[in-house]
Design a protein around this motif. Sequence first.
Motif, PDB file in Angstrom:
ATOM      1  N   PHE A 110     137.903 114.619  94.537  1.00 33.42           N
ATOM      2  CA  PHE A 110     139.046 114.530  93.619  1.00 33.42           C
ATOM      3  C   PHE A 110     138.582 113.836  92.346  1.00 33.42           C
ATOM      4  CE2 PHE A 110     140.760 114.831  97.852  1.00 33.42           C
ATOM      5  CZ  PHE A 110     141.801 115.743  97.700  1.00 33.42           C
ATOM      6  N   GLU A 111     138.751 114.496  91.229  1.00 32.54           N
ATOM      7  CA  GLU A 111     138.276 113.953  89.956  1.00 32.54           C
ATOM      8  C   GLU A 111     139.441 113.944  88.956  1.00 32.54           C
ATOM      9  OE1 GLU A 111     135.601 112.440  88.418  1.00 32.54           O
ATOM     10  OE2 GLU A 111     136.994 112.521  86.726  1.00 32.54           O
ATOM     11  N   ALA A 112     139.624 112.780  88.307  1.00 32.37           N
ATOM     12  CA  ALA A 112     140.739 112.639  87.365  1.00 32.37           C
ATOM     13  C   ALA A 112     140.531 113.489  86.108  1.00 32.37           C
ATOM     14  CB  ALA A 112     140.896 111.169  86.981  1.00 32.37           C
TER      15      ALA A 112
ATOM     16  N   PRO B 128     143.779 113.179  89.645  1.00 34.26           N
ATOM     17  CA  PRO B 128     143.587 111.744  89.895  1.00 34.26           C
ATOM     18  C   PRO B 128     144.233 111.310  91.201  1.00 34.26           C
ATOM     19  CG  PRO B 128     145.238 112.104  88.164  1.00 34.26           C
ATOM     20  CD  PRO B 128     144.654 113.448  88.483  1.00 34.26           C
ATOM     21  N   VAL B 129     143.546 110.427  91.898  1.00 38.53           N
ATOM     22  CA  VAL B 129     144.134 109.835  93.111  1.00 38.53           C
ATOM     23  C   VAL B 129     144.734 108.516  92.650  1.00 38.53           C
ATOM     24  CG1 VAL B 129     143.598 108.884  95.392  1.00 38.53           C
ATOM     25  CG2 VAL B 129     142.503 110.994  94.622  1.00 38.53           C
ATOM     26  N   ARG B 130     145.978 108.535  92.283  1.00 41.02           N
ATOM     27  CA  ARG B 130     146.607 107.313  91.770  1.00 41.02           C
ATOM     28  C   ARG B 130     148.041 107.225  92.263  1.00 41.02           C
ATOM     29  NH1 ARG B 130     146.776 109.554  85.914  1.00 41.02           N
ATOM     30  NH2 ARG B 130     144.633 108.857  85.761  1.00 41.02           N
TER      31      ARG B 130
ATOM     32  N   LEU C 155     134.276 102.390  86.445  1.00 41.68           N
ATOM     33  CA  LEU C 155     135.012 101.419  85.615  1.00 41.68           C
ATOM     34  C   LEU C 155     135.305 102.063  84.271  1.00 41.68           C
ATOM     35  CD1 LEU C 155     132.730  98.333  86.362  1.00 41.68           C
ATOM     36  CD2 LEU C 155     134.983  98.781  87.331  1.00 41.68           C
ATOM     37  N   TRP C 156     136.537 102.361  84.001  1.00 47.89           N
ATOM     38  CA  TRP C 156     136.844 103.151  82.806  1.00 47.89           C
ATOM     39  C   TRP C 156     137.799 102.482  81.824  1.00 47.89           C
ATOM     40  CZ3 TRP C 156     134.450 107.522  81.132  1.00 47.89           C
ATOM     41  CH2 TRP C 156     133.497 108.053  82.013  1.00 47.89           C
ATOM     42  N   ALA C 157     138.151 101.208  82.077  1.00 44.85           N
ATOM     43  CA  ALA C 157     139.028 100.537  81.104  1.00 44.85           C
ATOM     44  C   ALA C 157     138.158  99.658  80.211  1.00 44.85           C
ATOM     45  CB  ALA C 157     140.067  99.692  81.824  1.00 44.85           C
TER      46      ALA C 157
HETATM   47  C1  LIG Z   1     127.447 105.046  77.971  1.00 47.67           C
HETATM   48  C2  LIG Z   1     126.742 104.712  79.246  1.00 47.67           C
HETATM   49  C3  LIG Z   1     125.381 104.924  79.321  1.00 47.67           C
HETATM   50  C4  LIG Z   1     124.716 104.642  80.506  1.00 47.67           C
HETATM   51  N1  LIG Z   1     123.379 104.886  80.571  1.00 47.67           N
HETATM   52  C5  LIG Z   1     122.726 104.672  81.730  1.00 47.67           C
HETATM   53  C6  LIG Z   1     121.333 104.978  81.847  1.00 47.67           C
HETATM   54  O1  LIG Z   1     120.692 105.400  80.888  1.00 47.67           O
HETATM   55  N2  LIG Z   1     120.723 104.781  83.043  1.00 47.67           N
HETATM   56  C7  LIG Z   1     121.407 104.317  84.126  1.00 47.67           C
HETATM   57  O2  LIG Z   1     120.810 104.189  85.197  1.00 47.67           O
HETATM   58  N3  LIG Z   1     122.715 103.981  84.039  1.00 47.67           N
HETATM   59  C8  LIG Z   1     123.392 104.166  82.874  1.00 47.67           C
HETATM   60  N4  LIG Z   1     124.719 103.853  82.785  1.00 47.67           N
HETATM   61  C9  LIG Z   1     125.414 103.322  83.978  1.00 47.67           C
HETATM   62  C10 LIG Z   1     125.756 104.447  84.968  1.00 47.67           C
HETATM   63  O3  LIG Z   1     126.168 105.580  84.273  1.00 47.67           O
HETATM   64  C11 LIG Z   1     126.811 103.975  85.955  1.00 47.67           C
HETATM   65  O4  LIG Z   1     126.301 102.864  86.649  1.00 47.67           O
HETATM   66  C12 LIG Z   1     127.155 105.101  86.950  1.00 47.67           C
HETATM   67  O5  LIG Z   1     127.634 106.236  86.289  1.00 47.67           O
HETATM   68  C13 LIG Z   1     128.192 104.627  87.958  1.00 47.67           C
HETATM   69  O6  LIG Z   1     128.532 105.707  88.784  1.00 47.67           O
HETATM   70  P1  LIG Z   1     129.910 105.769  89.544  1.00 47.67           P
HETATM   71  O7  LIG Z   1     129.848 107.022  90.358  1.00 47.67           O
HETATM   72  O8  LIG Z   1     130.187 104.491  90.226  1.00 47.67           O
HETATM   73  O9  LIG Z   1     131.054 105.905  88.433  1.00 47.67           O
HETATM   74  P2  LIG Z   1     131.309 106.848  87.196  1.00 47.67           P
HETATM   75  O10 LIG Z   1     130.094 107.497  86.686  1.00 47.67           O
HETATM   76  O11 LIG Z   1     132.104 106.001  86.276  1.00 47.67           O
HETATM   77  O12 LIG Z   1     132.251 107.991  87.786  1.00 47.67           O
HETATM   78  C14 LIG Z   1     133.532 107.707  88.262  1.00 47.67           C
HETATM   79  C15 LIG Z   1     134.364 108.981  88.231  1.00 47.67           C
HETATM   80  O13 LIG Z   1     135.608 108.728  88.885  1.00 47.67           O
HETATM   81  C16 LIG Z   1     136.661 109.328  88.138  1.00 47.67           C
HETATM   82  N5  LIG Z   1     137.896 108.621  88.469  1.00 47.67           N
HETATM   83  C17 LIG Z   1     138.301 107.397  88.055  1.00 47.67           C
HETATM   84  N6  LIG Z   1     139.499 107.097  88.611  1.00 47.67           N
HETATM   85  C18 LIG Z   1     139.854 108.145  89.390  1.00 47.67           C
HETATM   86  C19 LIG Z   1     140.980 108.421  90.209  1.00 47.67           C
HETATM   87  N7  LIG Z   1     141.972 107.554  90.335  1.00 47.67           N
HETATM   88  N8  LIG Z   1     141.030 109.614  90.853  1.00 47.67           N
HETATM   89  C20 LIG Z   1     140.013 110.519  90.746  1.00 47.67           C
HETATM   90  N9  LIG Z   1     138.926 110.300  89.951  1.00 47.67           N
HETATM   91  C21 LIG Z   1     138.838 109.123  89.299  1.00 47.67           C
HETATM   92  C22 LIG Z   1     136.213 109.142  86.709  1.00 47.67           C
HETATM   93  O14 LIG Z   1     136.882 110.050  85.844  1.00 47.67           O
HETATM   94  C23 LIG Z   1     134.723 109.438  86.826  1.00 47.67           C
HETATM   95  O15 LIG Z   1     134.461 110.810  86.699  1.00 47.67           O
HETATM   96  C24 LIG Z   1     125.421 104.109  81.609  1.00 47.67           C
HETATM   97  C25 LIG Z   1     126.786 103.846  81.508  1.00 47.67           C
HETATM   98  C26 LIG Z   1     127.449 104.146  80.340  1.00 47.67           C
HETATM   99  C27 LIG Z   1     128.924 103.859  80.252  1.00 47.67           C
END
Ligand SMILES: Cc1cc2nc3c(=O)[nH]c(=O)nc-3n(C[C@H](O)[C@H](O)[C@H](O)COP(=O)(O)OP(=O)(O)OC[C@H]3O[C@@H](n4cnc5c(N)ncnc54)[C@H](O)[C@@H]3O)c2cc1C
Length: 444
Positions: A155-157, A198-200, A222-224
């Motif tokens: 599930f993707e928001a 979104p799962v909210r 973390l998106w805020a």
């Molecule tokens: C600009 C930027 C550059 C970066 N560059 C690097 C890099 O060069 N190398 C590196 O190793 N790391 C990098 N990072 C860090 C890395 O991208 C993160 O640590 C990693 O993406 C975390 O993965 P995640 O799956 O936890 O979350 P995310 O990648 O944040 O994915 C979470 C997903 O969940 C979705 N979501 C949120 N809430 C809900 C909901 N309620 N219901 C359904 N879906 C939801 C979001 O839309 C998103 O698609 C970078 C981060 C940023 C912000």
Amino acid sequence: MGVAKRLDSPDCRGFDLGQAVAEAGRCLLCHEAPCSKACPAQTDPGAFIRKLRFRNLTGAARTIKKNNVLGGACGILCPTARLCEKECSATGIDRPIRIGRLQRFLVEHAWKTGFNPLEKPETRRKEKVAVVGSGPAGLACAAHLARLGFPVTVFEARPEPGGVLRYGVPEFRLPKEFLQRELDDIRALGVVFRCGSPVRGKGAAEALLKKGFKAVFLAPGLWAPMRLNSRKAAGVFSSVDFLAAQREGRKGPLENALRGKPCAVIGGGSVAIDCARSALRLGASDVYLLYRRSFAQMPAEEDERLEALQEGVHFLVLNQPVEYLCDPKGALTGIRLRKTRLGRPDGSGRRKPEEVPGTDWTLEVRAVIEAIGNKAPEGSSQAYPSVAVRPDGLIRAGEKDGRTSKAGIYAGGDIVRGPDLVVRAVSDGKAAAKAIAAQLGVRA
Ligand SMILES: Cc1cc2nc3c(=O)[nH]c(=O)nc-3n(C[C@H](O)[C@H](O)[C@H](O)COP(=O)(O)OP(=O)(O)OC[C@H]3O[C@@H](n4cnc5c(N)ncnc54)[C@H](O)[C@@H]3O)c2cc1C
Ligand code: SF4
């Protein structure tokens, strides 16, 4: 030299076959390879470089993808200088093997030859698993469970999958087509993506368990954005909105705000560097990176900082923003800054910046991008009320298995660790997949 020209430099491209084989030829084929031990996702460079060295390219690509479904993206994005390459034994003799670039080459080579190194499941199981969020953690968990035969729904928001890889990291570092290929490999395993879902809302995650999913993996990231406590001004963006707008092709308003104008980016991490380099590409006349500590203390990787410097970003370190200055219509005209100096070490061991009284000055800029960190959105934990969260909104989950306080709900990635790395999110997704499989009676 213009930005576009520099992007053509060989360092921005992967290896070709000849270069890759030559680089693998330098590998010492270490027993109990230190590089493999240093990879948080157990991608096992020691094994894939050995295979490449003996021209087993498909076997090498299979090793990478079996261990790390985002092996291609990690080959580009991982800070290898402080992970696998830091531990490389070849360093004592010569420079370390360029593991990241070999990894990228092998994954791209598999795509070019039409070979999907991710083997399809032999068994189909009936227990359904839900994954919340399609960033690196969610994708890794989904792919590893799908390879064991479990039906997985992600599930993707947002409208498209990929998380930060799609809506954060700029195109010039991770091309859209590259991410698409990684996603295609995962889709081919049978993973179902429900984007724009979104799962909210109260108990939405627990409700998935009631709807028949046997386990739920929470990976919403973390998106805020954290924001500066200053007056509102037109021309001030958060890094989240600024980077996402570009990846979604909504460049028009950003170009209007930046083209030909001086711009500032506030922050010292990788995200701030991505924003600064993007602002240059959008045509800002000058880009100032404002950071309250010193250059050496910046959390951004050294090579990222150097690339930004080479591209023309001005680093204004030891400066702290005080307030935004606006014209009568509320449009930004500048930032009042105060100089800082380094004092005694704080709890983190780094020398703490202290404001220097009477040193205020004004930097004239027409746009500002705040890149000072991200957090969990306010109230987002309502979606999982039976899961223990910390006061800052991060989920409490087991380091080795992603288990939360609620049976059947697991979590990983940035929502557990705080802002971290792609490869660590992949590692969390894998660990949770293993624990979920064990819960469902399958040894992974
Ligand atoms: C600009 C930027 C550059 C970066 N560059 C690097 C890099 O060069 N190398 C590196 O190793 N790391 C990098 N990072 C860090 C890395 O991208 C993160 O640590 C990693 O993406 C975390 O993965 P995640 O799956 O936890 O979350 P995310 O990648 O944040 O994915 C979470 C997903 O969940 C979705 N979501 C949120 N809430 C809900 C909901 N309620 N219901 C359904 N879906 C939801 C979001 O839309 C998103 O698609 C970078 C981060 C940023 C912000
Ligand atoms: S540590 Fe370096 S030399 Fe040893 S196996 Fe890994 S890449 Fe090869």
